[in-house]
Design a protein around this motif. Structure first.
Motif, mmCIF file in Angstrom:
data_model
loop_
_atom_site.group_PDB
_atom_site.id
_atom_site.type_symbol
_atom_site.label_atom_id
_atom_site.label_comp_id
_atom_site.label_asym_id
_atom_site.label_seq_id
_atom_site.Cartn_x
_atom_site.Cartn_y
_atom_site.Cartn_z
ATOM 1 N N VAL A 1 0.850 -1.191 0.000
ATOM 2 C CA VAL A 1 0.000 0.000 0.000
ATOM 3 C C VAL A 1 0.886 1.240 0.000
ATOM 4 C CG1 VAL A 1 -1.820 1.276 1.205
ATOM 5 C CG2 VAL A 1 -1.763 -1.232 1.324
ATOM 6 N N VAL A 2 0.525 2.187 -0.833
ATOM 7 C CA VAL A 2 1.118 3.524 -0.777
ATOM 8 C C VAL A 2 0.059 4.468 -0.229
ATOM 9 C CG1 VAL A 2 2.044 5.467 -2.093
ATOM 10 C CG2 VAL A 2 2.719 3.124 -2.672
ATOM 11 N N ALA A 3 0.388 5.174 0.835
ATOM 12 C CA ALA A 3 -0.503 6.190 1.405
ATOM 13 C C ALA A 3 -0.024 7.544 0.906
ATOM 14 C CB ALA A 3 -0.470 6.138 2.925
ATOM 15 N N LEU A 4 -0.775 8.147 -0.003
ATOM 16 C CA LEU A 4 -0.423 9.466 -0.537
ATOM 17 C C LEU A 4 -1.151 10.521 0.275
ATOM 18 C CD1 LEU A 4 0.919 11.348 -2.555
ATOM 19 C CD2 LEU A 4 -0.940 10.885 -4.156
ATOM 20 N N LEU A 5 -0.372 11.310 1.007
ATOM 21 C CA LEU A 5 -0.906 12.310 1.932
ATOM 22 C C LEU A 5 -0.535 13.712 1.454
ATOM 23 C CD1 LEU A 5 0.058 10.195 5.027
ATOM 24 C CD2 LEU A 5 -2.259 10.645 4.229
ATOM 25 N N PRO A 6 -1.226 14.739 1.972
ATOM 26 C CA PRO A 6 -1.101 16.063 1.358
ATOM 27 C C PRO A 6 0.204 16.797 1.612
ATOM 28 C CG PRO A 6 -2.602 16.133 3.221
ATOM 29 C CD PRO A 6 -2.297 14.697 2.972
ATOM 30 N N ASP A 7 0.920 16.470 2.687
ATOM 31 C CA ASP A 7 2.161 17.184 2.964
ATOM 32 C C ASP A 7 3.094 16.313 3.789
ATOM 33 O OD1 ASP A 7 1.358 17.462 5.747
ATOM 34 O OD2 ASP A 7 0.115 19.152 5.136
ATOM 35 N N ALA A 8 4.321 16.796 3.957
ATOM 36 C CA ALA A 8 5.348 16.017 4.650
ATOM 37 C C ALA A 8 4.981 15.768 6.109
ATOM 38 C CB ALA A 8 6.690 16.735 4.553
ATOM 39 N N ASP A 9 4.344 16.752 6.770
ATOM 40 C CA ASP A 9 3.965 16.557 8.172
ATOM 41 C C ASP A 9 2.982 15.394 8.309
ATOM 42 O OD1 ASP A 9 5.590 18.618 8.981
ATOM 43 O OD2 ASP A 9 3.969 20.099 9.111
ATOM 44 N N ALA A 10 1.995 15.341 7.426
ATOM 45 C CA ALA A 10 1.020 14.259 7.473
ATOM 46 C C ALA A 10 1.686 12.916 7.188
ATOM 47 C CB ALA A 10 -0.105 14.514 6.481
ATOM 48 N N ALA A 11 2.595 12.892 6.216
ATOM 49 C CA ALA A 11 3.278 11.638 5.880
ATOM 50 C C ALA A 11 4.165 11.170 7.023
ATOM 51 C CB ALA A 11 4.100 11.824 4.606
ATOM 52 N N ASN A 12 4.874 12.095 7.658
ATOM 53 C CA ASN A 12 5.748 11.718 8.770
ATOM 54 C C ASN A 12 4.942 11.219 9.970
ATOM 55 O OD1 ASN A 12 8.103 12.339 7.383
ATOM 56 N ND2 ASN A 12 8.142 14.451 8.114
ATOM 57 N N ALA A 13 3.798 11.853 10.230
ATOM 58 C CA ALA A 13 2.942 11.390 11.326
ATOM 59 C C ALA A 13 2.418 9.984 11.043
ATOM 60 C CB ALA A 13 1.782 12.362 11.528
ATOM 61 N N ALA A 14 2.044 9.743 9.786
ATOM 62 C CA ALA A 14 1.560 8.414 9.425
ATOM 63 C C ALA A 14 2.671 7.379 9.548
ATOM 64 C CB ALA A 14 1.000 8.429 8.004
ATOM 65 N N LYS A 15 3.875 7.710 9.099
ATOM 66 C CA LYS A 15 5.000 6.778 9.212
ATOM 67 C C LYS A 15 5.242 6.386 10.665
ATOM 68 C CE LYS A 15 7.535 8.565 5.193
ATOM 69 N NZ LYS A 15 8.714 9.366 4.744
ATOM 70 N N ALA A 16 5.200 7.371 11.567
ATOM 71 C CA ALA A 16 5.424 7.078 12.981
ATOM 72 C C ALA A 16 4.326 6.171 13.530
ATOM 73 C CB ALA A 16 5.487 8.387 13.775
ATOM 74 N N ALA A 17 3.079 6.439 13.120
ATOM 75 C CA ALA A 17 1.969 5.604 13.587
ATOM 76 C C ALA A 17 2.086 4.186 13.045
ATOM 77 C CB ALA A 17 0.640 6.230 13.176
ATOM 78 N N TYR A 18 2.420 4.040 11.768
ATOM 79 C CA TYR A 18 2.563 2.700 11.199
ATOM 80 C C TYR A 18 3.668 1.917 11.922
ATOM 81 C CZ TYR A 18 -0.145 4.646 7.289
ATOM 82 O OH TYR A 18 -1.105 5.246 6.512
ATOM 83 N N ALA A 19 4.763 2.601 12.233
ATOM 84 C CA ALA A 19 5.858 1.930 12.939
ATOM 85 C C ALA A 19 5.414 1.466 14.329
ATOM 86 C CB ALA A 19 7.065 2.857 13.039
ATOM 87 N N SER A 20 4.683 2.328 15.033
ATOM 88 C CA SER A 20 4.246 1.967 16.385
ATOM 89 C C SER A 20 3.221 0.843 16.382
ATOM 90 C CB SER A 20 3.668 3.192 17.101
ATOM 91 O OG SER A 20 2.419 3.566 16.539
ATOM 92 N N LEU A 21 2.480 0.709 15.277
ATOM 93 C CA LEU A 21 1.458 -0.325 15.157
ATOM 94 C C LEU A 21 1.968 -1.562 14.417
ATOM 95 C CD1 LEU A 21 -1.540 2.012 14.229
ATOM 96 C CD2 LEU A 21 -1.147 0.877 16.429
ATOM 97 N N ALA A 22 3.255 -1.564 14.067
ATOM 98 C CA ALA A 22 3.875 -2.685 13.363
ATOM 99 C C ALA A 22 3.169 -2.995 12.040
ATOM 100 C CB ALA A 22 3.926 -3.928 14.249
ATOM 101 N N ILE A 23 2.767 -1.941 11.341
ATOM 102 C CA ILE A 23 2.190 -2.084 10.000
ATOM 103 C C ILE A 23 3.317 -1.842 9.008
ATOM 104 C CG2 ILE A 23 0.465 -1.247 8.364
ATOM 105 C CD1 ILE A 23 -1.198 -0.322 10.750
ATOM 106 N N GLY A 24 3.843 -2.914 8.443
ATOM 107 C CA GLY A 24 5.061 -2.797 7.664
ATOM 108 C C GLY A 24 4.894 -2.764 6.160
ATOM 109 N N ASN A 25 3.656 -2.883 5.668
ATOM 110 C CA ASN A 25 3.460 -2.944 4.216
ATOM 111 C C ASN A 25 2.856 -1.668 3.642
ATOM 112 O OD1 ASN A 25 1.031 -3.543 5.551
ATOM 113 N ND2 ASN A 25 0.245 -4.757 3.853
ATOM 114 N N VAL A 26 2.996 -0.555 4.372
ATOM 115 C CA VAL A 26 2.520 0.747 3.881
ATOM 116 C C VAL A 26 3.703 1.695 3.746
ATOM 117 C CG1 VAL A 26 0.994 2.707 4.243
ATOM 118 C CG2 VAL A 26 0.321 0.457 5.080
ATOM 119 N N THR A 27 3.772 2.382 2.620
ATOM 120 C CA THR A 27 4.742 3.445 2.416
ATOM 121 C C THR A 27 3.993 4.765 2.393
ATOM 122 O OG1 THR A 27 6.141 1.996 1.082
ATOM 123 C CG2 THR A 27 6.510 4.364 0.879
ATOM 124 N N ALA A 28 4.309 5.643 3.336
ATOM 125 C CA ALA A 28 3.654 6.952 3.407
ATOM 126 C C ALA A 28 4.479 7.976 2.646
ATOM 127 C CB ALA A 28 3.465 7.386 4.852
#
Length: 217
Positions: free
Chosen positions: A102-129
């Motif tokens: 999955v690629v998560a296309l978000l509107p700006d770098a802040d949103a993408a970085n927040a999503a990356k941190a959340a995915y890491a904390s939830l051990a969701i490894g198949n998403v690229t933000a």
């Protein structure tokens, strides 16, 4: 906020299941994934409400029940490559439970970085933000089996059409004079056929407005 796990179960039982969402993968994902971790902290208490949430001016999420129905409409397969265009990382986190990549296309770098941190904390490894203009899609990881747009569109930009593989599909809410219907567009022989699914209200995503001639006096 009250016990989030209880709120997630209540959301699924009172909002999602009664909306004809029968795919158990979706209800399982929505029961397990803490939506509040994928929203700004100021919205945590509203994470499981049945309403659109305003993340920033011009940026809104869909209610959970509408998002669940859109995901169900996509009929995801476990081997598929999916692009999720959204204002937050929650939709992609759900889709990641049902697709290979999955690629998560978000509107700006802040949103993408927040999503990356959340995915890491939830051990969701198949998403690229990633971040960038929604209407440009994300060509680097294409072609996609599915493109899911969490919002309203009046047209599909050529850039996104070109990123969908043959026999792939796009799911979103098509807007016509302010009225919305969830649709799935199937790509066959380079052309798209449309199937209407259900009525839905959605905010117009940036970059997806239909081109209109300038008014001339």
């Amino acid at each position: 906020m009250a016990d989030a796990a209880v709120q997630r179960r209540n959301m699924v039982e009172s909002q999602v299941r009664p909306s004809d969402v029968t795919d158990r993968r979706i209800t399982a994902a929505m029961t397990a994934i803490p939506r509040e971790q994928l929203l700004p902290s100021r919205l945590a208490d509203l994470a499981y409400s049945d309403e659109r949430l305003t993340l920033a001016p011009g940026r809104e999420t869909l209610p959970p029940r509408v998002l669940a129905k859109l995901i169900q409409l996509a009929e995801l397969d476990a081997e598929e490559n999916v692009l999720v265009i959204s204002e937050s990382g929650y939709a992609a986190a759900l889709v990641a439970q049902m697709a290979a990549k999955v690629v998560a296309l978000l509107p700006d770098a802040d949103a993408a970085n927040a999503a990356k941190a959340a995915y890491a904390s939830l051990a969701i490894g198949n998403v690229t933000a990633v971040s960038g203009p929604a209407a440009s899609g994300w060509a680097a990881a294409s072609p996609y089996d599915v493109v899911l747009i969490e919002g309203g569109i009046e047209q599909v930009p050529p850039a996104i059409e070109n990123q969908i593989r043959e026999n792939g599909r796009l799911v979103s809410v098509m807007l016509d004079e302010g009225l919305g219907r969830a649709v799935v567009l199937h790509k066959r022989a380079g052309l798209f056929s449309k199937r209407d699914a259900f009525q839905a209200a959605a905010p117009l995503m940036s970059g997806f407005a239909e081109s209109r001639p300038a008014f001339v006096f």
